[in-house]
Write a protein that holds these residues in place. Structure first.
Motif, PDB file in Angstrom:
ATOM      1  N   LEU A 139       0.826  -1.211   0.000  1.00 20.74           N
ATOM      2  CA  LEU A 139       0.000   0.000   0.000  1.00 20.74           C
ATOM      3  C   LEU A 139       0.861   1.262   0.000  1.00 20.74           C
ATOM      4  CD1 LEU A 139      -2.969  -0.676   2.456  1.00 20.74           C
ATOM      5  CD2 LEU A 139      -3.119  -0.099   0.042  1.00 20.74           C
ATOM      6  N   LEU A 140       1.980   1.205   0.702  1.00 21.08           N
ATOM      7  CA  LEU A 140       2.857   2.375   0.789  1.00 21.08           C
ATOM      8  C   LEU A 140       3.452   2.720  -0.562  1.00 21.08           C
ATOM      9  CD1 LEU A 140       4.730   1.489   4.114  1.00 21.08           C
ATOM     10  CD2 LEU A 140       2.674   2.882   3.810  1.00 21.08           C
ATOM     11  N   ASN A 141       3.488   1.751  -1.470  1.00 20.11           N
ATOM     12  CA  ASN A 141       4.051   1.967  -2.806  1.00 20.11           C
ATOM     13  C   ASN A 141       3.015   2.398  -3.834  1.00 20.11           C
ATOM     14  OD1 ASN A 141       6.780   1.759  -2.821  1.00 20.11           O
ATOM     15  ND2 ASN A 141       6.879  -0.353  -3.493  1.00 20.11           N
ATOM     16  N   LYS A 162      -0.598   4.042  10.671  1.00 22.94           N
ATOM     17  CA  LYS A 162       0.551   3.346  10.088  1.00 22.94           C
ATOM     18  C   LYS A 162       1.017   4.041   8.812  1.00 22.94           C
ATOM     19  CE  LYS A 162       3.037  -0.497  10.621  1.00 22.94           C
ATOM     20  NZ  LYS A 162       3.742  -0.832  11.883  1.00 22.94           N
ATOM     21  N   TYR A 163       0.069   4.470   7.982  1.00 21.97           N
ATOM     22  CA  TYR A 163       0.392   5.131   6.722  1.00 21.97           C
ATOM     23  C   TYR A 163       1.152   6.441   6.970  1.00 21.97           C
ATOM     24  CZ  TYR A 163      -0.363   6.886   1.947  1.00 21.97           C
ATOM     25  OH  TYR A 163      -0.192   7.360   0.670  1.00 21.97           O
ATOM     26  N   LEU A 164       0.730   7.181   8.003  1.00 21.12           N
ATOM     27  CA  LEU A 164       1.343   8.475   8.289  1.00 21.12           C
ATOM     28  C   LEU A 164       2.779   8.353   8.792  1.00 21.12           C
ATOM     29  CD1 LEU A 164      -1.645  10.367   9.964  1.00 21.12           C
ATOM     30  CD2 LEU A 164      -0.679  10.761   7.689  1.00 21.12           C
ATOM     31  N   GLN A 165       3.193   7.171   9.197  1.00 20.14           N
ATOM     32  CA  GLN A 165       4.590   6.961   9.565  1.00 20.14           C
ATOM     33  C   GLN A 165       5.504   7.013   8.349  1.00 20.14           C
ATOM     34  OE1 GLN A 165       4.969   3.304  11.805  1.00 20.14           O
ATOM     35  NE2 GLN A 165       3.288   3.833  13.181  1.00 20.14           N
ATOM     36  N   HIS A 166       4.928   6.865   7.162  1.00 17.54           N
ATOM     37  CA  HIS A 166       5.724   6.805   5.927  1.00 17.54           C
ATOM     38  C   HIS A 166       5.368   7.897   4.919  1.00 17.54           C
ATOM     39  CE1 HIS A 166       7.197   2.782   7.088  1.00 17.54           C
ATOM     40  NE2 HIS A 166       5.982   2.605   7.553  1.00 17.54           N
ATOM     41  N   HIS A 167       4.116   8.365   4.935  1.00 14.94           N
ATOM     42  CA  HIS A 167       3.653   9.322   3.935  1.00 14.94           C
ATOM     43  C   HIS A 167       2.901  10.476   4.591  1.00 14.94           C
ATOM     44  CE1 HIS A 167       4.566   7.048   0.239  1.00 14.94           C
ATOM     45  NE2 HIS A 167       4.186   5.962   0.896  1.00 14.94           N
ATOM     46  N   ALA A 168       2.887  11.596   3.888  1.00 15.42           N
ATOM     47  CA  ALA A 168       2.019  12.711   4.285  1.00 15.42           C
ATOM     48  C   ALA A 168       0.627  12.463   3.716  1.00 15.42           C
ATOM     49  CB  ALA A 168       2.575  14.030   3.752  1.00 15.42           C
ATOM     50  N   ALA A 169      -0.395  12.894   4.429  1.00 13.30           N
ATOM     51  CA  ALA A 169      -1.776  12.755   3.947  1.00 13.30           C
ATOM     52  C   ALA A 169      -2.615  13.867   4.541  1.00 13.30           C
ATOM     53  CB  ALA A 169      -2.350  11.390   4.342  1.00 13.30           C
ATOM     54  N   ASN A 170      -3.646  14.255   3.816  1.00 14.61           N
ATOM     55  CA  ASN A 170      -4.577  15.276   4.289  1.00 14.61           C
ATOM     56  C   ASN A 170      -5.800  14.605   4.888  1.00 14.61           C
ATOM     57  OD1 ASN A 170      -3.211  17.731   3.430  1.00 14.61           O
ATOM     58  ND2 ASN A 170      -3.583  17.014   1.351  1.00 14.61           N
ATOM     59  N   ALA A 330      11.787   2.825   0.181  1.00 16.49           N
ATOM     60  CA  ALA A 330      13.130   3.143  -0.296  1.00 16.49           C
ATOM     61  C   ALA A 330      13.721   4.297   0.512  1.00 16.49           C
ATOM     62  CB  ALA A 330      13.073   3.516  -1.777  1.00 16.49           C
ATOM     63  N   ARG A 331      15.031   4.264   0.716  1.00 19.58           N
ATOM     64  CA  ARG A 331      15.726   5.318   1.462  1.00 19.58           C
ATOM     65  C   ARG A 331      16.361   6.276   0.457  1.00 19.58           C
ATOM     66  NH1 ARG A 331      16.515   3.850   6.806  1.00 19.58           N
ATOM     67  NH2 ARG A 331      18.441   5.047   7.030  1.00 19.58           N
ATOM     68  N   LYS A 332      15.942   7.551   0.519  1.00 15.96           N
ATOM     69  CA  LYS A 332      16.435   8.564  -0.413  1.00 15.96           C
ATOM     70  C   LYS A 332      17.433   9.472   0.296  1.00 15.96           C
ATOM     71  CE  LYS A 332      11.860   8.571  -2.610  1.00 15.96           C
ATOM     72  NZ  LYS A 332      10.694   9.402  -2.980  1.00 15.96           N
ATOM     73  N   HIS A 333      18.405   9.962  -0.475  1.00 17.47           N
ATOM     74  CA  HIS A 333      19.459  10.782   0.131  1.00 17.47           C
ATOM     75  C   HIS A 333      19.642  12.101  -0.615  1.00 17.47           C
ATOM     76  CE1 HIS A 333      20.620   6.642   1.454  1.00 17.47           C
ATOM     77  NE2 HIS A 333      20.723   7.286   2.595  1.00 17.47           N
ATOM     78  N   LEU A 334      20.007  13.135   0.157  1.00 15.96           N
ATOM     79  CA  LEU A 334      20.335  14.455  -0.377  1.00 15.96           C
ATOM     80  C   LEU A 334      21.776  14.796   0.007  1.00 15.96           C
ATOM     81  CD1 LEU A 334      17.159  16.525   0.582  1.00 15.96           C
ATOM     82  CD2 LEU A 334      17.781  15.733  -1.703  1.00 15.96           C
ATOM     83  N   PRO A 335      22.455  15.609  -0.823  1.00 11.65           N
ATOM     84  CA  PRO A 335      23.793  16.071  -0.434  1.00 11.65           C
ATOM     85  C   PRO A 335      23.692  17.118   0.671  1.00 11.65           C
ATOM     86  CG  PRO A 335      23.109  17.123  -2.476  1.00 11.65           C
ATOM     87  CD  PRO A 335      22.034  16.134  -2.142  1.00 11.65           C
ATOM     88  N   VAL A 336      24.721  17.240   1.474  1.00  7.67           N
ATOM     89  CA  VAL A 336      24.757  18.254   2.534  1.00  7.67           C
ATOM     90  C   VAL A 336      25.990  19.128   2.367  1.00  7.67           C
ATOM     91  CG1 VAL A 336      23.444  16.854   4.166  1.00  7.67           C
ATOM     92  CG2 VAL A 336      25.939  16.664   4.117  1.00  7.67           C
ATOM     93  N   PHE A 337      26.014  20.248   3.081  1.00  6.62           N
ATOM     94  CA  PHE A 337      27.044  21.267   2.901  1.00  6.62           C
ATOM     95  C   PHE A 337      28.445  20.720   3.192  1.00  6.62           C
ATOM     96  CE2 PHE A 337      29.625  24.869   4.321  1.00  6.62           C
ATOM     97  CZ  PHE A 337      29.423  25.766   3.278  1.00  6.62           C
ATOM     98  N   VAL A 338      28.547  19.814   4.185  1.00  6.32           N
ATOM     99  CA  VAL A 338      29.867  19.312   4.583  1.00  6.32           C
ATOM    100  C   VAL A 338      30.287  18.099   3.748  1.00  6.32           C
ATOM    101  CG1 VAL A 338      29.748  20.222   6.915  1.00  6.32           C
ATOM    102  CG2 VAL A 338      28.811  17.945   6.430  1.00  6.32           C
ATOM    103  N   LYS A 339      29.672  17.934   2.570  1.00  5.73           N
ATOM    104  CA  LYS A 339      30.013  16.902   1.577  1.00  5.73           C
ATOM    105  C   LYS A 339      29.575  15.489   1.957  1.00  5.73           C
ATOM    106  CE  LYS A 339      32.003  20.112  -0.776  1.00  5.73           C
ATOM    107  NZ  LYS A 339      31.284  20.717  -1.909  1.00  5.73           N
ATOM    108  N   GLY A 340      28.705  15.377   2.922  1.00  2.00           N
ATOM    109  CA  GLY A 340      28.143  14.071   3.253  1.00  2.00           C
ATOM    110  C   GLY A 340      26.762  13.914   2.633  1.00  2.00           C
ATOM    111  N   LYS A 341      25.963  13.049   3.256  1.00  2.00           N
ATOM    112  CA  LYS A 341      24.601  12.801   2.790  1.00  2.00           C
ATOM    113  C   LYS A 341      23.655  12.833   3.978  1.00  2.00           C
ATOM    114  CE  LYS A 341      26.250   9.519  -0.721  1.00  2.00           C
ATOM    115  NZ  LYS A 341      26.224   8.082  -1.145  1.00  2.00           N
ATOM    116  N   THR A 346      10.272  10.235   3.393  1.00  2.00           N
ATOM    117  CA  THR A 346       9.216  10.398   2.378  1.00  2.00           C
ATOM    118  C   THR A 346       8.112  11.333   2.851  1.00  2.00           C
ATOM    119  OG1 THR A 346       9.654   8.176   1.542  1.00  2.00           O
ATOM    120  CG2 THR A 346       7.559   9.164   0.942  1.00  2.00           C
ATOM    121  N   ASN A 347       7.691  11.221   4.119  1.00  2.00           N
ATOM    122  CA  ASN A 347       6.618  12.107   4.577  1.00  2.00           C
ATOM    123  C   ASN A 347       7.080  13.559   4.642  1.00  2.00           C
ATOM    124  OD1 ASN A 347       8.314  11.580   6.714  1.00  2.00           O
ATOM    125  ND2 ASN A 347       6.730  10.827   8.103  1.00  2.00           N
TER     126      ASN A 347
END
Length: 572
Positions: A139-141, A162-170, A330-341, A346-347
């Motif tokens: 369902l989360l997918n 349970k859904y709100l632990q992973h996704h935003a919802a109105n 899935a685990r998503k990553h963004l770059p950070v200022f100090v060159k890490g991640k 998702t939420n």
């Protein structure tokens, strides 16, 4: 029945035996009986008038003269039910069963190899069992448009929590879907963020809500909420989502009550048929009530064809994840200022709903089965003029297909971006680079290629259409500062804005500058680069007007570009 002789200790028993002949013996036949009646006066057994008996609920009653004709007409229907029951009994006793896994995947994928990522799903459900809540990764997918939830405790301890632990919802109620006379559909959907986040509709109250939203019994619900349900379903099916773009799933996880049945009828009516409605139910007993009601609208064969009955939620979970293009959670990553991640939850991502955020490991969550099956088709669509997707770049980067050709305009744009990232004392906080392109010449591909190749060093996102400059600026600031501790030390955000006019671009720039000033960011710090990609009938003239800010993309290829495309064609 136990009977004991008064004069001895001997016990005797009366045993009742039901003899059920097979359908091959009784098909098409009706048996009349004359019941025996013992007369005390004559001390004799006399037989009553000949009658035909039938079951009415828990009782056995004679068929009246006025019902006799209808009774005979329904013999074929009863024989068909009996035939089905005998077949099912044979299957269960012989160890043979339906291939429910295949049936489920065919219904969910509409006969395709995988669940369509562009299709919307509407779910209707009641109370989940605690064990089932551990098996909702499928369902989360899903691309869920809205959830009609009949569990008033859902936000506290049910599926919603349970859904709100992973996704935003109105959070909505049925009343939320009443459109005012002066609003357009576009204004209404924008106000409720219907295409930005899942809409969770509490259909029978919400126990955690501080207001008059308490749950009610079945009959009260029919009196007070039936009209609201009809309005909600009708609005979604007839005015918001075009026919064929969505599928309705009734996920029956607890005993069926009348409101759920009426919801099926409303969807069946407004969708003008059953072809995009399916029912998933583990319990045979729960399904029987659903089945008897649904058959009144669309017939037994249709209900049987579109229902999956007897499959545990854990089995559903494992089966459907196998046909989903993306891996769950899935685990998503963004770059950070100090060159890490940093991890992008998702939420949190969905709270920034006006942006399509491009992550470092974008598309890594795509399943290997999907890649193996669809890579050739994805590449072919792109080469034949289809719009570019992030998956096109990912496939090329991982050597599944040939490289995406880098046009001269890509290198020009990358050069302007590199210059903008250099530190100047008089650097403005918001920089703008413009790509002007002939329609269909590949301008969007160039722009997205720039984002893709900078996603590991900058925070990159595409601005979704139809959102105000104020909202986009708010979300862009949140993206810049996400998981950073110091607003002065953040990576610049590269924002792609497609096909917007100059007025919108100026408004966005102003909103971003106001936000930067309010945070007292040090002067000379580059915070945002706006990459504007717009169609133009004369891109080269635009480029001449401002060569340090504008790039042109035309249908005309340079000699170098011709060689690249020729090599690409030869390689495929």
């Amino acid at each position: 029945m136990d009977q004991q002789n008064q004069q001895s200790e001997e016990k005797r028993y009366v045993v009742e035996v039901d003899i059920v002949p097979s359908l091959s013996i009784v098909r098409g036949k009706v048996y009349a009986v004359r019941l025996p009646n013992f007369k005390v006066e004559t001390n004799k057994v006399e037989f009553e008038k000949e009658v035909i008996l039938r079951r009415v609920g828990s009782k056995t009653a004679p068929v009246s003269e006025k019902d006799l004709s209808d009774f005979y007409q329904r013999i074929k229907d009863r024989d068909a039910q009996r035939d089905e029951a005998e077949k099912n009994q044979f299957l269960s006793t012989s160890g043979i069963c339906q291939d429910l896994g295949r049936k489920l995947t065919m219904l969910m994928t509409s006969g395709k190899k995988f669940i369509e990522t562009q299709k919307w799903f509407i779910l209707v459900t009641n109370k989940f069992k605690p064990d089932d809540l551990c098996n909702i990764n499928w369902l989360l997918n899903m691309n869920i448009f809205c959830m009609f939830d009949f569990d008033p405790h859902s936000k506290i301890s049910g599926l919603c929590s349970k859904y709100l632990q992973h996704h935003a919802a109105n959070m909505h109620f049925l009343q939320s879907y009443r459109i005012s006379g002066g609003s357009t559909i576009l204004e209404f959907t924008s106000h409720l963020h219907l295409f930005d986040q899942t809409s969770w509709i509490f259909c029978n109250g919400r126990t955690d809500f501080k207001g008059n939203k308490t749950p009610c019994d079945e009959m009260t619900w029919i009196k007070t909420k039936m009209t609201l349900l009809w309005e909600s379903v009708s609005l979604i099916c007839k005015q918001i989502l075009p026919k064929g773009t969505f599928q309705v799933i009734f996920l029956v996880t607890s005993p069926v009550e009348k409101p759920l049945l009426h919801t099926f009828y409303e969807f069946f009516t407004d969708m003008e048929g059953h072809e995009d409605i399916i029912c998933i139910c583990e319990s045979e007993q729960n399904f029987q009530k659903w089945q008897s009601f649904a058959e009144g609208s669309c017939g037994k064969e249709t209900v049987d064809h579109s229902s999956v009955v007897g499959m545990k939620m854990s089995h559903i979970n494992a089966t459907l994840q196998h046909v989903q293009p993306m891996k769950a959670c899935a685990r998503k990553h963004l770059p950070v200022f100090v060159k890490g991640k940093c991890l992008l939850e998702t939420n949190e991502e969905e709270q920034m709903y006006s942006l399509e955020i491009l992550t470092i490991n974008h598309c890594d969550e795509t399943s290997k089965e999907f890649i193996d099956e669809e890579k050739a088709n994805i590449e072919s669509q792109f080469l034949h003029g289809g719009g570019v997707t992030w998956l096109n770049f990912w496939l090329a980067e991982h050597k599944y297909v040939g490289e995406v050709v880098e046009r001269n305009a890509y290198h020009e744009t990358s050069g302007l971006l590199k210059d903008a990232l250099k530190h100047y004392a008089d650097q403005t906080p918001v920089n703008i680079i413009n790509i002007y392109h002939h329609p269909g010449s590949g301008g969007s591909t160039v722009a997205r290629q720039v984002l893709w190749n900078n996603r590991k060093d900058l925070r990159c996102a595409v601005v979704k259409p139809l959102h105000s400059a104020t909202v986009v600026a708010q979300h862009a600031v949140e993206l810049r500062q996400y998981e950073e501790t110091d607003p002065q030390r953040c990576l610049p955000v590269l924002l792609l804005i497609e096909n917007s006019d100059k007025e919108y671009l100026d408004d966005l720039r102003n909103e971003l500058e106001v936000a930067i000033n309010s945070k007292q960011i040090q002067y000379g710090t580059l915070c945002f680069i706006l990459l504007s990609c717009r169609r133009s009938h004369d891109p080269e003239a635009r480029c001449r007007d401002s060569p340090l800010k504008n790039v042109a993309v035309t249908h005309k290829l340079s000699a170098q570009e011709k060689r690249k495309f020729a090599g690409k064609r030869k390689g495929t």
